[in-house]
Design a protein around this motif. Structure first.
Motif, PDB file in Angstrom:
ATOM      1  N   UNK A   1      87.008  31.744  30.416  1.00 38.60           N
ATOM      2  CA  UNK A   1      85.562  31.541  30.259  1.00 38.60           C
ATOM      3  C   UNK A   1      85.185  30.865  28.942  1.00 38.60           C
ATOM      4  N   UNK A   2      86.167  30.574  28.102  1.00 38.00           N
ATOM      5  CA  UNK A   2      85.863  30.079  26.760  1.00 38.00           C
ATOM      6  C   UNK A   2      85.159  28.725  26.780  1.00 38.00           C
ATOM      7  N   UNK A   3      85.625  27.798  27.606  1.00 38.96           N
ATOM      8  CA  UNK A   3      85.015  26.459  27.646  1.00 38.96           C
ATOM      9  C   UNK A   3      83.558  26.546  28.095  1.00 38.96           C
ATOM     10  N   UNK A   4      83.282  27.407  29.075  1.00 41.67           N
ATOM     11  CA  UNK A   4      81.906  27.587  29.539  1.00 41.67           C
ATOM     12  C   UNK A   4      81.021  28.164  28.448  1.00 41.67           C
ATOM     13  N   UNK A   5      81.556  29.119  27.693  1.00 42.35           N
ATOM     14  CA  UNK A   5      80.780  29.702  26.588  1.00 42.35           C
ATOM     15  C   UNK A   5      80.452  28.650  25.537  1.00 42.35           C
ATOM     16  N   UNK A   6      81.405  27.764  25.258  1.00 42.00           N
ATOM     17  CA  UNK A   6      81.170  26.707  24.266  1.00 42.00           C
ATOM     18  C   UNK A   6      80.068  25.753  24.730  1.00 42.00           C
ATOM     19  N   UNK A   7      80.043  25.451  26.019  1.00 45.17           N
ATOM     20  CA  UNK A   7      78.985  24.579  26.557  1.00 45.17           C
ATOM     21  C   UNK A   7      77.637  25.284  26.467  1.00 45.17           C
ATOM     22  N   UNK A   8      77.596  26.559  26.838  1.00 51.86           N
ATOM     23  CA  UNK A   8      76.354  27.332  26.704  1.00 51.86           C
ATOM     24  C   UNK A   8      75.857  27.288  25.245  1.00 51.86           C
ATOM     25  N   UNK A   9      76.776  27.481  24.313  1.00 51.08           N
ATOM     26  CA  UNK A   9      76.403  27.501  22.891  1.00 51.08           C
ATOM     27  C   UNK A   9      75.815  26.162  22.468  1.00 51.08           C
ATOM     28  N   UNK A  10      76.420  25.067  22.942  1.00 51.78           N
ATOM     29  CA  UNK A  10      75.931  23.730  22.601  1.00 51.78           C
ATOM     30  C   UNK A  10      74.512  23.501  23.104  1.00 51.78           C
ATOM     31  N   UNK A  11      74.157  24.187  24.180  1.00 51.10           N
ATOM     32  CA  UNK A  11      72.807  24.076  24.748  1.00 51.10           C
ATOM     33  C   UNK A  11      71.894  25.216  24.282  1.00 51.10           C
ATOM     34  N   UNK A  12      72.351  25.989  23.285  1.00 48.26           N
ATOM     35  CA  UNK A  12      71.591  27.137  22.780  1.00 48.26           C
ATOM     36  C   UNK A  12      71.242  28.105  23.906  1.00 48.26           C
ATOM     37  N   UNK A  13      72.182  28.255  24.838  1.00 52.16           N
ATOM     38  CA  UNK A  13      71.969  29.142  25.989  1.00 52.16           C
ATOM     39  C   UNK A  13      72.951  30.317  25.960  1.00 52.16           C
ATOM     40  N   UNK A  14      73.506  30.586  24.767  1.00 52.84           N
ATOM     41  CA  UNK A  14      74.436  31.705  24.647  1.00 52.84           C
ATOM     42  C   UNK A  14      73.684  32.962  24.222  1.00 52.84           C
TER      43      UNK A  14
ATOM     44  N   UNK B   1      87.786  22.017  35.522  1.00 56.38           N
ATOM     45  CA  UNK B   1      88.076  23.210  34.728  1.00 56.38           C
ATOM     46  C   UNK B   1      86.832  23.704  33.997  1.00 56.38           C
ATOM     47  N   UNK B   2      86.042  22.779  33.451  1.00 51.92           N
ATOM     48  CA  UNK B   2      84.813  23.157  32.745  1.00 51.92           C
ATOM     49  C   UNK B   2      83.791  23.752  33.712  1.00 51.92           C
ATOM     50  N   UNK B   3      83.677  23.164  34.898  1.00 49.73           N
ATOM     51  CA  UNK B   3      82.759  23.726  35.895  1.00 49.73           C
ATOM     52  C   UNK B   3      83.149  25.153  36.260  1.00 49.73           C
ATOM     53  N   UNK B   4      84.431  25.356  36.514  1.00 55.02           N
ATOM     54  CA  UNK B   4      84.889  26.702  36.858  1.00 55.02           C
ATOM     55  C   UNK B   4      84.587  27.680  35.735  1.00 55.02           C
ATOM     56  N   UNK B   5      84.809  27.261  34.502  1.00 50.37           N
ATOM     57  CA  UNK B   5      84.554  28.122  33.352  1.00 50.37           C
ATOM     58  C   UNK B   5      83.060  28.434  33.220  1.00 50.37           C
ATOM     59  N   UNK B   6      82.233  27.413  33.430  1.00 44.60           N
ATOM     60  CA  UNK B   6      80.773  27.630  33.404  1.00 44.60           C
ATOM     61  C   UNK B   6      80.364  28.668  34.439  1.00 44.60           C
ATOM     62  N   UNK B   7      80.830  28.487  35.656  1.00 47.24           N
ATOM     63  CA  UNK B   7      80.463  29.405  36.745  1.00 47.24           C
ATOM     64  C   UNK B   7      80.988  30.807  36.456  1.00 47.24           C
ATOM     65  N   UNK B   8      82.161  30.886  35.825  1.00 43.74           N
ATOM     66  CA  UNK B   8      82.723  32.186  35.483  1.00 43.74           C
ATOM     67  C   UNK B   8      81.855  32.985  34.531  1.00 43.74           C
ATOM     68  N   UNK B   9      80.991  32.295  33.793  1.00 48.40           N
ATOM     69  CA  UNK B   9      80.089  32.968  32.857  1.00 48.40           C
ATOM     70  C   UNK B   9      78.755  33.373  33.494  1.00 48.40           C
ATOM     71  N   UNK B  10      78.599  33.082  34.797  1.00 50.89           N
ATOM     72  CA  UNK B  10      77.375  33.472  35.498  1.00 50.89           C
ATOM     73  C   UNK B  10      77.481  34.913  36.005  1.00 50.89           C
ATOM     74  N   UNK B  11      76.348  35.576  36.089  1.00 47.43           N
ATOM     75  CA  UNK B  11      76.302  36.904  36.716  1.00 47.43           C
ATOM     76  C   UNK B  11      76.001  36.786  38.203  1.00 47.43           C
ATOM     77  N   UNK B  12      75.367  35.678  38.590  1.00 48.15           N
ATOM     78  CA  UNK B  12      75.054  35.405  39.993  1.00 48.15           C
ATOM     79  C   UNK B  12      74.865  33.908  40.145  1.00 48.15           C
ATOM     80  N   UNK B  13      75.380  33.352  41.220  1.00 54.92           N
ATOM     81  CA  UNK B  13      75.221  31.919  41.486  1.00 54.92           C
ATOM     82  C   UNK B  13      74.334  31.726  42.706  1.00 54.92           C
ATOM     83  N   UNK B  14      73.266  30.951  42.534  1.00 55.71           N
ATOM     84  CA  UNK B  14      72.398  30.556  43.642  1.00 55.71           C
ATOM     85  C   UNK B  14      72.647  29.078  43.882  1.00 55.71           C
ATOM     86  N   UNK B  15      73.195  28.748  45.045  1.00 52.59           N
ATOM     87  CA  UNK B  15      73.641  27.377  45.237  1.00 52.59           C
ATOM     88  C   UNK B  15      73.137  26.698  46.492  1.00 52.59           C
ATOM     89  N   UNK B  16      72.803  25.422  46.345  1.00 56.96           N
ATOM     90  CA  UNK B  16      72.589  24.537  47.480  1.00 56.96           C
ATOM     91  C   UNK B  16      73.885  23.766  47.738  1.00 56.96           C
TER      92      UNK B  16
END
Length: 363
Positions: free
Chosen positions: A173-186, A259-274
């Protein structure tokens, strides 16, 4: 050394299709490291860099013919290539590649395809002919089996397996957390991930998702993050929804690797998807999910894990979405466990596609 050519919707910046290719290459290479694989791509340079394989242009017919002559097997798939609801022209393109291989004497496997809907007498006749003359068909769901039966395709060996992406390995989940941080969404807030797409210029579902985003922020104290599976189209769709919200939400605006997408999704508590593969990524990463239907492939995948879509894009309401969000939000662990058991079976079935392909190439 066996040679395989892969035909599909690759090189078009669609995260789901690139993940499919990554998963296919991963499992095929595990089974036979000496395989030589060439991918027919809309952007051969991107495919070479992204996946480390040879690639040729989807319009470079002399090169395609040359590769097919040398190949032991054409893999057509995965994905929803053989349908004419979202695009009429693409169906005939993928059929043409299959026909070329057939006439050149190259074996053909339809690989974990989502078949149909195929509408129209000419399209149905063409599909019936090709389907009965390929060497092997695997489909990713029971609905595709029914479509093959409706079309009168019965002379070929057919197996129901699962979407290739389900065979991909989970990531950290580390890569996803880094992306969240870059967007101030951590931070400590739980996260609802939303994957959207543009569909026929409709506005209703965008208004509904904006309302749901606001309700989730207010009621559940959560952060809402929109992730773009098709770049840049999904960014624009997400920005259109975000412009209708009253509470803060985050729209990820960059292009990411599988890999980054998977990591991002791994940091979600719930995914709502189309998008289908946003839901499949959630399955791979053990994240509870809710799907909104716009295409039978969404319904088929959810059915395979014992679920149903929450309405469809045309008439979905914020109220019905919130009922399901609350239900899963309050009992995430139960849904993780339930989905996980079914997805473990699907993972093995997804890997079986590659086993069948390698065996066919070696014959």
């Amino acid at each position: 050394m066996s040679r395989i050519v892969v035909s599909g919707y690759y090189g078009s910046k669609n995260a789901g299709d690139e993940a499919m290719l990554s998963a296919m290459l991963e499992v095929l290479s595990d089974l036979d490291p000496k395989l030589h694989i060439t991918v027919i791509s809309a952007d051969p340079e991107d495919t070479r860099k992204r996946h480390g394989v040879d690639a040729i242009s989807w319009l470079g017919f002399p090169a395609i013919i040359k590769e097919l002559r040398q190949a032991d097997l054409l893999i057509s798939g995965g994905g929803s290539l053989l349908q004419n609801v979202t695009s009429r022209r693409s169906l005939y393109y993928y059929m043409f590649i299959i026909m070329l291989a057939h006439f050149l004497g190259t074996k053909v496997m339809l690989y974990a395809q989502g078949i149909g809907p195929i509408i129209g007498r000419v399209a149905e006749m063409a599909m019936r002919f090709l389907g009965n003359h390929v060497d092997l068909i695997t489909v990713r769901d029971e609905g595709s089996l029914k479509e093959l039966a409706r079309l009168g395709i019965h002379k070929t060996i057919i197996e129901c397996t699962a979407d290739p992406v389900l065979a991909i390995h989970p990531v950290g989940k580390e890569a996803g957390r880094a992306i969240f941080k870059a967007y101030h969404a951590d931070g400590a807030k739980p996260v609802l991930g939303i994957s959207v797409r543009e569909w026929q210029g409709w506005r209703h579902y965008k208004e509904v998702l904006a309302e749901v985003s606001d309700m989730v922020v207010r009621e559940l104290g959560a952060r809402v993050v929109f992730i773009p599976m098709q770049f840049p189209d999904d960014v624009k769709a997400a920005q259109a929804i975000a412009s209708l919200t009253k509470e803060e939400c985050t729209v990820l605006k960059d292009e990411y690797t599988t890999s980054e997408f998977l990591s991002l999704v791994g940091n979600m508590d719930l995914m709502l998807g189309i998008r289908l593969h946003a839901l499949i990524f959630a399955g791979v990463m053990g994240v509870p999910m809710l799907g909104i239907s716009y295409d039978p492939k969404i319904d088929r995948f959810l059915a395979s894990i014992g679920e149903e879509p929450v309405g469809n894009l045309k008439d979905v309401t914020a109220e019905e979405l919130m009922v399901e969000i609350r239900r899963k939000w309050n009992d995430k662990q139960t849904f993780r466990q339930k989905n996980g058991e079914l997805l473990a079976q699907l993972r093995d079935m997804a890997a079986h596609n590659a086993e069948l392909a390698v065996n066919l190439a070696h014959k």
